[in-house]
Each structure stands twice: as C-alpha cells, then as structure tokens.
Write a protein that holds these residues in place. Structure first.
Motif, mmCIF file in Angstrom:
data_model
loop_
_atom_site.group_PDB
_atom_site.id
_atom_site.type_symbol
_atom_site.label_atom_id
_atom_site.label_comp_id
_atom_site.label_asym_id
_atom_site.label_seq_id
_atom_site.Cartn_x
_atom_site.Cartn_y
_atom_site.Cartn_z
ATOM 1 N N ARG A 1 0.845 -1.212 0.000
ATOM 2 C CA ARG A 1 0.000 0.000 0.000
ATOM 3 C C ARG A 1 0.877 1.257 0.000
ATOM 4 O O ARG A 1 2.102 1.167 0.131
ATOM 5 C CB ARG A 1 -0.892 0.010 1.241
ATOM 6 N N ASN B 1 -4.066 -2.288 8.270
ATOM 7 C CA ASN B 1 -5.494 -1.953 8.422
ATOM 8 C C ASN B 1 -5.753 -1.002 9.582
ATOM 9 O O ASN B 1 -6.853 -0.467 9.716
ATOM 10 C CB ASN B 1 -6.317 -3.224 8.611
ATOM 11 N N SER C 1 -14.395 -9.151 1.983
ATOM 12 C CA SER C 1 -13.862 -7.814 1.820
ATOM 13 C C SER C 1 -14.922 -6.780 2.211
ATOM 14 O O SER C 1 -16.042 -7.139 2.593
ATOM 15 C CB SER C 1 -13.406 -7.630 0.369
ATOM 16 N N GLU D 1 -9.114 -6.113 -1.047
ATOM 17 C CA GLU D 1 -8.397 -6.373 0.213
ATOM 18 C C GLU D 1 -9.052 -7.534 0.971
ATOM 19 O O GLU D 1 -10.269 -7.532 1.175
ATOM 20 C CB GLU D 1 -8.420 -5.122 1.106
ATOM 21 N N TYR E 1 -10.014 -8.516 3.971
ATOM 22 C CA TYR E 1 -10.099 -7.986 5.345
ATOM 23 C C TYR E 1 -10.333 -9.063 6.410
ATOM 24 O O TYR E 1 -9.799 -8.986 7.495
ATOM 25 C CB TYR E 1 -11.210 -6.938 5.434
#
Ligand code: FAD
Ligand code: UDP
Length: 373
Positions: free
Chosen positions: A38, A44, A253, A312, A314
């Motif tokens: 990123r 996160n 996600s 992503e 998550y």
C-alpha cells in the motif's frame, strides 16, 4: 542481480511487521527492509485526517483493547492514550437498541424496568440448552434464545459473511458479550483506549530508526531478485505466499463509503449496527471515540463485499473447510526455515491488534533465542 542486503526483509507495515522491525533494530541492532504494497504504513490500523479535517480510521473502526500489561507497556513506549469506553447501538425493528445485549436491552425488549435476576430468569427460559456450541448460531441461541438471535445476529452475520451463522466458527459471534448488568460497553477488556495522536503516529515512531528502511507501493516479489536477507518476516496472506497451491483461502472484503456533514455529530454513538436494514452493516462516526473537536463530522458506511483477487482480504472466513485448508498451508509454512509467518493474514486467524502485537513479540523472542543458540 543483488544490489542490497538486509538482515531481515519484512513484508507488510502493519502491527506484525512494525513491531518486529522495531524490536530487531532496537534490541538486536539488526537491519530491516519493510516492504509494503500500500501507499502508507499501519496496515489496516492506518488512520488519517480526511479532506475536511476529520480524523478517520481508513479501514473500519479500530478499537484498541487489551488485558495484557506486557502488550500495553510495550505500545506505551510509542504513544500516550486517550481512554474511551466504546459504546455502540443497534438499529432494528424501527428503533435504536443498546448493544451488546445487556440489562438495558432487556428492558427495551420487554418494555418495562427489570432487575438482573429477572433478566437471568428470562434468559434461562429462552436459551437453548447446548453444552459446547460448535457454530456461531449455537453460541448465541445457547445464551439468549432464538428471538434475540434473529433480531441482532442472524441478519448482520449473513450480510457480513454471506453465510448462515450455523456455518461459521463459534468464535465469530462468540466475540460479542452478553451481560445481565448495565455494562453496555462493546468490549470487556480491562484496558480500552485509542492512541492519543492516532495509530499512524504510533507506526511512524516505531519505524523511525536508522536501521529500518521502509519501501511503500511495492510488492515484496518485485524486490526479492535484487535484495538479499538472512530471514524474511511475512505478514501477507498465507495462501498467496504459496501461490494458492491448495486453492484460495476464503476471505470477505469491505467497501467503505465516507460522507462528511456540516454538523458536529451525525448519530448518537460512535457506531450504529444495522443487522436487518440496508446493505451496509454499520455506520461508524469515529469522532465520538477520538474526542476530536471539530465543527464537521465524517461517517463511514461499511458494505460487505465478496473478496476477489485485487481487493483487500479484510476477514478470514473461518468455516470448517477453510480451517482444514489453512492447516495444510500452515504445514508448509512451518517447514520454511528462513521465513516467519506472523499476523492476521499470515496465520489466517481473526486476530485483534493486541493479539497481533503479542504474536510479533513472541516471534521476536523466538528469533532472538535462535540467534543465541
Ligand atoms: P495488516 O494490518 O493487514 O498488515 C499487513 C500488511 O501487509 C498490509 O498493509 C498489506 O498491504 C501488506 N502486504 C500484504 N501482502 C503484501 C505483499 N505481497 N507485499 C507487500 N506488502 C504486502 N482489531 C482490534 O484490535 N480492534 C478493532 O476494533 C478492529 N477492527 C477491525 C475492523 C476491520 C474492518 C478490520 C479489517 C480489522 C479490524 N481489526 C481490529 C483487526 C486489525 O486490523 C488487525 O488485528 C491488525 O491490523 C493486523 O495486523 P497485521 O500486521 O497482521 O496485518
Ligand atoms: N455480530 C452480529 N451483530 C452485531 C455485531 C456483530 O451478528 O450487531 C456478529 C457478526 O457475525 C460479526 C461478529 O459478530 O462479524 C463480530 O463482530 P465485531 O463487531 O467484533 O466485528 P469486527 O469489528 O471485527 O468487524
């Protein structure tokens, strides 16, 4: 051709990667390259000031909590704390409810004042006797019965995971406490607070060391041909490391929709859950928790999404098939002598920040004793 050399290459600048880079540098004098896909550090837990001046959590609300003095002492080297009792509400059946279920919720449900004993007696009548719950439906109905389960859990869980709670590990809904007193905090841990100046400032301090280089916007695979290291610390997705050779592990996600409003606050609490209305699961107004003073506010709606490569990952989806596949990957991971797999994605576990910090500190001790052996 190798053009640079480090003691460690660390994949990912989230809590797992940052803690290890910091410990290796400050305790052992080891040089690390932290490679992050990123365009920012923090993983996160990253937060920042948005275009309207409001501090937001970019990847969903991150409520720090812990019961561990050791983890708290470690993180307190990098931040002061803004203590906050995380309180949330749930919107269903046309009104707001106290959540997680507690004596206030019970009173709202029965429409009159009640005592803890009355609530306990009601739950005894409603709950389904199950000794050892084996899934997320059983874990809730064994505590509060079918009606409260249907009101608060089933719809939210189906939206979030696109699976019935009965097809999910008991730990998922089992994270949510049920109380018969008036404690209406979302979490039960002893210490609950946010870093005073936000999470990103914590990561900046952890990584600010002459022995730590951080390279953003880079997949680690793109640097390994030119970078040598004695050991790698990998905090990315477990299946991705092994080119998904046993098949892809399942993830969920999210899509975050932000809206800034010219008013001091939008809603009554930092988080309102929507188990049965709308396509989003919750609206987060983190300003309630950060305590930021600002004439505007920013709210974030969270829309669960299917995970597709490129989005992503998550949440690991903890169903029995996935856990079996995870164990097969984990066998491969354990056989890798020169790679440590640390953190939420690399172990395919639904871990909170403090647990990841604890895991990274434990891995540091393991690496240190290996060096001393
Ligand atoms: P991450 O933070 O995911 O960091 C891993 C990093 O590795 C990422 O930045 C990723 O970009 C990078 N990476 C992956 N693959 C590569 C690659 N090939 N090359 C380079 N870089 C790569 N925890 C709490 O304690 N409280 C909460 O309230 C809370 N709320 C949450 C809400 C949401 C919506 C989510 C998703 C998580 C929440 N968590 C919460 C969990 C918390 O985010 C994690 O425990 C923690 O951030 C995990 O840290 P990590 O370092 O393991 O992983
Ligand atoms: N959950 C629910 N109703 C709620 C809140 C949570 O059914 O109002 C369930 C849901 O399955 C969710 C899980 O409990 O994914 C864990 O909730 P938590 O708020 O801890 O999720 P996170 O913040 O990690 O997304």
């Amino acid at each position: 051709m190798i053009t640079r050399s480090y003691d460690y290459v660390i994949v990912g600048a989230g809590f797992a990667g940052a803690v290890l880079a910091e410990r290796l540098a400050t305790q052992l004098g080891k040089r690390s390259l932290v490679v992050e896909r990123r365009n920012h550090i923090g993983g996160n837990a990253h937060d920042g000031i948005d275009a309207s001046g409001v501090l937001i959590h970019n990847y969903g609300p991150h409520y720090f909590r812990t019961n561990s003095d050791r983890i708290l002492a470690y993180l307190s080297q990098f931040t002061q704390w803004h203590e906050v009792e995380y309180k949330i509400l749930s919107w269903t059946h046309g009104r707001l409810w106290n959540f997680p279920i507690n004596l206030n919720t019970f009173e709202q449900f029965i429409g009159k004042a009640a005592t803890s004993e009355e609530m306990q007696a009601a739950l005894e009548r409603w709950k389904v006797p199950i000794q050892n719950p084996t899934n997320s439906e059983e874990v809730i109905i064994s505590q509060v019965g079918w009606e409260l389960y249907e009101m608060f859990f089933r719809g939210y869980t189906k939206k979030q995971w696109r699976r019935e709670p009965k097809d999910l590990d008991p730990s998922i809904c089992g994270r949510i406490p049920v109380r018969t007193n008036r404690d209406d905090r979302y979490l039960s841990d002893r210490f609950q607070a946010l870093p005073k100046n936000g999470y990103t400032a914590v990561f900046e301090r952890m990584l600010d060391h002459p022995l730590i280089d951080v390279q953003l916007n880079t997949d680690y695979r793109d640097v390994m041909a030119t970078t040598s290291c004695g050991h790698m610390i990998y905090t990315g997705a477990l299946d991705e490391y092994f080119d998904c050779r046993f098949g892809p592990l399942p993830y969920r996600s999210l899509r975050f929709e932000t809206e800034t409003l010219e008013q001091e606050y939008y809603q009554a609490a930092m988080q309102v859950n929507y188990p049965n209305d709308h396509d989003y699961t919750r609206i987060v107004e983190i300003k309630h928790a950060t305590g930021q003073v600002c004439p505007r506010t920013t709210i974030v709606r969270e829309y669960p999404q299917d995970y597709v490569p490129g989005s992503e990952p998550y949440y690991p989806v903890l169903d029995p098939t996935a856990k079996e596949m995870r164990d097969r990957y984990w066998e491969l991971a354990e056989a890798e002598q020169k790679v440590s797999f640390v953190g939420r994605l690399a172990t395919f576990r639904y871990l909170n920040m403090d647990q990841v910090v604890g895991m990274a500190l434990a891995e540091f001790e393991r690496l240190r004793s290996k060096l001393n052996a």
